[in-house]
Design a protein around this motif. Sequence first.
Motif, PDB file in Angstrom:
ATOM      1  N   VAL A 140      37.897  39.602  46.547  1.00 46.16           N
ATOM      2  CA  VAL A 140      38.863  40.589  47.005  1.00 46.16           C
ATOM      3  C   VAL A 140      38.162  41.884  47.349  1.00 46.16           C
ATOM      4  O   VAL A 140      37.497  42.487  46.522  1.00 46.16           O
ATOM      5  CB  VAL A 140      39.943  40.841  45.938  1.00 46.16           C
ATOM      6  CG1 VAL A 140      40.927  41.884  46.409  1.00 46.16           C
ATOM      7  CG2 VAL A 140      40.649  39.534  45.600  1.00 46.16           C
TER       8      VAL A 140
ATOM      9  N   MET B 159      38.196  41.883  52.780  1.00 42.60           N
ATOM     10  CA  MET B 159      38.043  40.531  52.265  1.00 42.60           C
ATOM     11  C   MET B 159      36.761  39.912  52.815  1.00 42.60           C
ATOM     12  O   MET B 159      36.392  40.152  53.945  1.00 42.60           O
ATOM     13  CB  MET B 159      39.226  39.652  52.692  1.00 42.60           C
ATOM     14  CG  MET B 159      40.567  40.130  52.173  1.00 42.60           C
ATOM     15  SD  MET B 159      40.662  39.933  50.408  1.00 42.60           S
ATOM     16  CE  MET B 159      42.200  40.752  50.082  1.00 42.60           C
TER      17      MET B 159
ATOM     18  N   ALA C 155      43.699  37.182  48.824  1.00 44.88           N
ATOM     19  CA  ALA C 155      42.362  36.600  48.762  1.00 44.88           C
ATOM     20  C   ALA C 155      42.389  35.113  49.103  1.00 44.88           C
ATOM     21  O   ALA C 155      41.494  34.603  49.798  1.00 44.88           O
ATOM     22  CB  ALA C 155      41.766  36.807  47.369  1.00 44.88           C
TER      23      ALA C 155
END
Length: 556
Positions: A7, A1, A70
Amino acid sequence: MSAGGQVAEALPGSPAGLVVRFQGGRTASGPPTSGQANMIRCVLTDPPEHMNYGFVLTVPPGKTLDDVVAAVVLLISRHESLRTTFRDGLQHVAGEGELVIGVHDSQGSADLADEVAARLQAVRFDPEGELPVRAAVTLSDGVPERVILVLTHTTVDAVGLSLLRVELNRLLFGETPEPVTAPQPLDVAWTERSPASLKRAQAAIEYWRTNLERIPRSTFTASVDDGDNDWLMPRLQVRSTVAARALGRIGARTGVSRSAAVLAAYTLLAGLRSGQRTAVALAISGNRFRPELRDYVGPLAQDALVPIDLDEPTFDGVLRRTRAAALAAYQNSRFDSDALIQVMEEVQRSRGVFFARDIVFNDMSVHGQGRRAGRTEEYEQDVRSHWLPEATMPTRVSLWVRTVEGEVDFTLWTDPRCLPRADAEAFGEGIARLLIEAADRDVPLSEVSGLTGVVPLERGEGWTTIDACWVHLPEVERLVRDAVGDRPFHVTEDGGRLVCHLAGPVSPVEVHTACVGRLSGRMAAMAPHHYVVHDGAPASPDGWAALPVLEEGTGR
């Protein structure tokens, strides 16, 4: 991340979760803020369920596990407090690192997320070796249902938690966040060390000393002992759209803010119930009154001491006193907590009382407005209340305010030993009813009991007022007995002072030290002001005056 919220690969961790990487801005170290230093001590000593905050959010439809991860990682990347540990007297901000996000299959259980949150919240954080955030996700057939976030008090206070909750919810919906403009904790720490800030902090300590030397040590004084108290509190939620409209008219008529008006009603009823001419509230979010700290994600959890003199003929007078008292308190609510502890110990010894944190006011409405506008007619009855499940809170009475515009919505936490449920219901609803009545007129204090149903507590034999404090003489005797053991003694009240006669040989300083050391948690006790040590003990309590005196003194 990545720090930008894109992502990247989520690495498989243990069977219980995913190991994800985060990247923030700087890697840096520096002194802790006064709020962080205050909370580190509490996190290490207080029960974790009191020091850990948590919330559960429902994942919007159509979102994947990667989307949820995320959002959590982006939240961590934006706020340094979520990446900060403490060791060697410094705070350390990690520019990058790893976090384990627990993943749980709900298997049709609607309560699993709440159970996971409770388990995470029940474990003490390690401020030195553990990131101050725990996260988990519940899935149903591989689809994320709910996300859980638990943080420790070194990271946020209640208002900061509310900010993070709103922000994470927006991130889950895919909104692009605005840049963080509030200072990060490390920036606040350096600001606090400027000459002007140090001068303000010292003035705050003197403000506390001056007030601690004169105010009641508690408002809801009762003959109870906290030795085995688990602080499990009944909670009454009170809501009223009519009271919200009344607050607007009170402000237009008196110039007092909505928050101060609620605080005035709260403390007035507390003083009325307890028979105190001064009610002392501890406000735990008012030190966000500086604009630059309004959206600060970090702990500002230092109490603002708000003593409100209630010796007024009408409620308008109490409103004015509350406004002035709150402003002074908020301006003196950031300080060196070690210095304050020293002051409290000095005053405790000199007055012979233990200051109780028994009336707490937590106004979080600045971050909760606008949620309740446009209520339908079914909500137009003047005051509604219902009981919530019990929860722990280490105070006598706490008022947590969520909204004051559109609808007044607050929760009253009460220690049933001081305010039984029936009385608590009258008290909580009475706050709203008093505000409604004060919308268009200055309410005489003589009418408040009739309007609210809150009446003064009837105190029986043995109760007296000494040094602005309610004192129960049997509790004083029990305190002295615990301090001196089998040594004969007798306590009398003489001109507003407690005098302890006891058999020697023993030092007044020694006895006073033992009494003061046992004050914590005893609401109705006070250490004697003067000690007279006699040569022997009489056959009856009336015989002490006839015995020779070996030594006498205050012990202070």
